[in-house]
Write a protein that holds these residues in place. Structure first.
Motif, short mmCIF file in Angstrom:
data_model
loop_
_atom_site.label_atom_id
_atom_site.label_comp_id
_atom_site.label_asym_id
_atom_site.label_seq_id
_atom_site.Cartn_x
_atom_site.Cartn_y
_atom_site.Cartn_z
N THR A 2 36.80 35.86 47.89
CA THR A 2 37.13 37.27 47.84
C THR A 2 38.25 37.49 46.84
O THR A 2 38.99 36.56 46.47
CB THR A 2 37.57 37.79 49.22
OG1 THR A 2 38.81 37.14 49.57
CG2 THR A 2 36.52 37.51 50.28
N ARG A 3 38.38 38.73 46.44
CA ARG A 3 39.47 39.07 45.53
C ARG A 3 40.82 38.80 46.18
O ARG A 3 41.75 38.29 45.54
CB ARG A 3 39.34 40.55 45.15
CG ARG A 3 40.22 41.01 43.99
CD ARG A 3 40.02 42.50 43.72
NE ARG A 3 40.50 42.90 42.41
CZ ARG A 3 41.76 43.21 42.12
NH1 ARG A 3 42.67 43.14 43.08
NH2 ARG A 3 42.11 43.58 40.90
N GLU A 4 40.93 39.12 47.46
CA GLU A 4 42.18 38.94 48.17
C GLU A 4 42.58 37.46 48.23
O GLU A 4 43.76 37.10 48.04
CB GLU A 4 42.08 39.51 49.59
CG GLU A 4 41.98 41.03 49.65
CD GLU A 4 40.63 41.56 49.19
OE1 GLU A 4 39.64 40.77 49.20
OE2 GLU A 4 40.55 42.73 48.78
N ARG A 5 41.61 36.59 48.49
CA ARG A 5 41.91 35.16 48.51
C ARG A 5 42.34 34.67 47.14
O ARG A 5 43.21 33.81 47.02
CB ARG A 5 40.68 34.38 48.98
CG ARG A 5 40.50 34.33 50.50
CD ARG A 5 39.34 33.42 50.88
NE ARG A 5 39.49 32.07 50.32
CZ ARG A 5 38.57 31.11 50.42
NH1 ARG A 5 37.42 31.38 51.04
NH2 ARG A 5 38.78 29.92 49.92
N THR A 6 41.74 35.21 46.11
CA THR A 6 42.09 34.80 44.76
C THR A 6 43.51 35.21 44.41
O THR A 6 44.27 34.45 43.81
CB THR A 6 41.10 35.39 43.75
OG1 THR A 6 39.78 34.94 44.07
CG2 THR A 6 41.43 34.98 42.33
N LEU A 7 43.90 36.44 44.78
CA LEU A 7 45.27 36.88 44.54
C LEU A 7 46.26 36.02 45.32
O LEU A 7 47.33 35.66 44.80
CB LEU A 7 45.43 38.34 44.94
CG LEU A 7 44.63 39.38 44.16
CD1 LEU A 7 44.99 40.78 44.63
CD2 LEU A 7 44.86 39.25 42.67
N ALA A 8 45.92 35.68 46.56
CA ALA A 8 46.80 34.84 47.36
C ALA A 8 46.94 33.45 46.74
O ALA A 8 48.03 32.86 46.73
CB ALA A 8 46.27 34.74 48.79
N ALA A 9 45.83 32.92 46.22
CA ALA A 9 45.87 31.61 45.59
C ALA A 9 46.72 31.64 44.32
O ALA A 9 47.44 30.69 44.02
CB ALA A 9 44.46 31.13 45.28
N ALA A 10 46.65 32.75 43.58
CA ALA A 10 47.47 32.88 42.38
C ALA A 10 48.95 32.92 42.75
O ALA A 10 49.79 32.25 42.12
CB ALA A 10 47.07 34.13 41.61
N ALA A 11 49.30 33.71 43.75
CA ALA A 11 50.69 33.80 44.19
C ALA A 11 51.19 32.45 44.70
O ALA A 11 52.36 32.08 44.49
CB ALA A 11 50.84 34.86 45.27
#
Length: 465
Positions: A2-11
């Protein structure tokens, strides 16, 4: 996935210390393109620091010598997943300006990353190493989450941007087919405000030149010869003063652009100008074109500056009339200015004012062309929506940066729409001692780029124009 998981992984890549650790390694390379002795380091930066990680991410890489003598090498990389997918071109530069180690604050050194509060100090930390590092890490994050990007990526890394990008235009012309893409998405320059993302679609051009008055060899006693010998410093001072009025308004008609149209004025309305939160000096509201707002002066108009002046021996003045005076000058100019006509117009202006003795000497660094993409372009709207979704903040949108970049190589030669998303801020001390980047911007930048790359892979971006 998901987009949310990707943002969390980036952070998480920031929170774990990975970005800081990798930036530490990049800053150690003394990749000063202004120092001819460091030419080998420019090549090493590409082959050791950048190429292996791109190849690990599935990119095919090729190294290229600069077609211009003295220019640093290039690295091209591409990951083609499907010819039917959209293609994004990414640019970065691995070179930095001179370290100036003797002028850094105590405890800081240009090629050692230092962690202080929200800042990471080091030469190239802001310009441009952290910026292309963030974009590469964001690509890696999307790959790790999705298993593919969902679009094609081509990367151009150069190592001569700080000396005017010699050879870049020739390389873009020679490899135009190989580098064909749908859009350039790159990062350089500063945000307008540290806490609000910025995107810009071009840059002002830059023309450098010297004005020289060379009347005679040597200096002569000011008592014996005062009133008998023309003073080159006085002649030069009057010539410079004729270029603008007392508040810096341009007096050369050809230097006054006609491209500050209503849509550009509307795009610039309300944008912050200068440093915010104490980042940089306060702007002088009574300087520059009186009928324009500060934002219009910085982003929609041309500005003339005297960068340095010399006559005689300033560090040890003598009672003598110098025979020589020089001023190093610059015109920052926007789209709508005839760049090739700037110096001929200056010559005509000086001659008309009786300043035939003033010689105009073009800079060896050449000219950065001005570029601009319409604020309503589909890629502008697309990137703006993605950034807003990621951060919850509408970004500042600039038709063009106030500074200069080699964006014409992509906009004019490759014919691409160009969108730049900077990961630095106005107070970063770019090109100066104590250069630094803010951790808060790095973390948000990773999320912004990961979200944007996720979106392009998910929906393909706007329809081709």
């Amino acid at each position: 996935m998901t987009r949310e998981r990707t943002l969390a992984a980036a952070a998480a890549r920031f929170d774990s210390g990975q970005l800081q650790h990798e930036l530490t390694d990049l800053v150690r390379y003394q990749s000063e393109s202004q120092n001819p002795d460091q030419l080998a380091v420019l090549a090493t930066y590409l082959t050791e620091a950048i190429r292996p990680r791109l190849e690990a991410a599935g990119f095919a890489c090729t190294s290229h010598d600069n077609p211009v003598a003295g220019g640093g090498p290039f690295l091209f990389a591409q990951r083609i997943e499907d010819a039917a997918l959209p293609t994004v071109l990414i640019y970065g530069h691995g070179d930095v300006v001179l370290g100036q180690a003797e002028h850094w604050s105590e405890g800081r050194a240009p090629f050692e990353l230092r962690d202080e509060g929200d800042a990471l100090y080091g030469r190239g930390s802001a310009d441009n190493k952290v910026q292309h590092l963030i974009n590469i890490m964001a690509l890696e994050t999307v790959l790790a989450q999705r298993g593919r990007l969902g679009f094609n990526v081509k990367i151009v890394m150069e190592t001569s941007e700080e000396i005017g990008s010699p050879g870049l235009a020739q390389m873009m012309q020679q490899h135009a087919g190989t580098l064909a893409a749908d859009v350039l998405i790159a990062s350089d320059g500063p945000r307008l405000a540290a806490d609000v993302p910025t995107m810009f679609m071009g840059s002002r051009g830059g023309i450098g030149f010297d004005l020289v008055v060379d009347l005679r060899d040597g200096a002569h006693h000011s008592g014996n010869w005062g009133g008998l010998l023309a003073d080159p410093a006085m002649i030069l001072a009057h010539a410079l003063a004729s270029i603008t009025d007392a508040r810096g308004q341009l007096r050369i008609p050809e230097w006054r652009p006609d491209s500050l149209t209503p849509d550009i004025r509307a795009a610039l309305a309300g944008l912050p100008v200068g440093g915010t939160g104490g980042a940089g000096p306060q702007i002088d509201t009574d300087w520059g074109e009186a009928t324009l707002t500060p934002a219009e002066r910085a982003y929609g108009w041309n500005s003339f500056a005297v960068l340095a002046m010399k006559s005689g021996t300033p560090e040890a003045p003598l009672n003598a009339i110098s025979g020589y005076a020089r001023a190093t000058c610059q015109l920052r100019y926007v789209v709508g200015t005839d760049a090739q006509g700037v110096l001929p117009a200056l010559r005509r202006h000086l001659d008309a004012g009786g300043f035939e003795a003033v010689e105009v000497v073009p800079s060896e660094a050449g000219i950065f062309a001005a570029t601009r993409l319409a604020p309503g372009h589909p890629w502008v709207s697309y990137v703006k929506r993605s950034i807003t979704q990621t951060t919850g903040k509408a970004p500042h949108v600039l038709p063009n940066l106030a500074g200069s970049l080699p964006n014409d190589c992509f906009a004019d030669i490759l014919g691409l729409p160009t969108v730049w998303i900077p990961h630095s801020y106005m107070g970063c001390n770019q090109h100066a001692p104590d250069e630094h980047v803010l951790k808060s911007i790095c973390r948000e930048g990773l999320e912004i780029m990961a979200g944007l790359f996720w979106d392009i892979g998910e929906g393909g971006g706007p329809a081709p124009q």
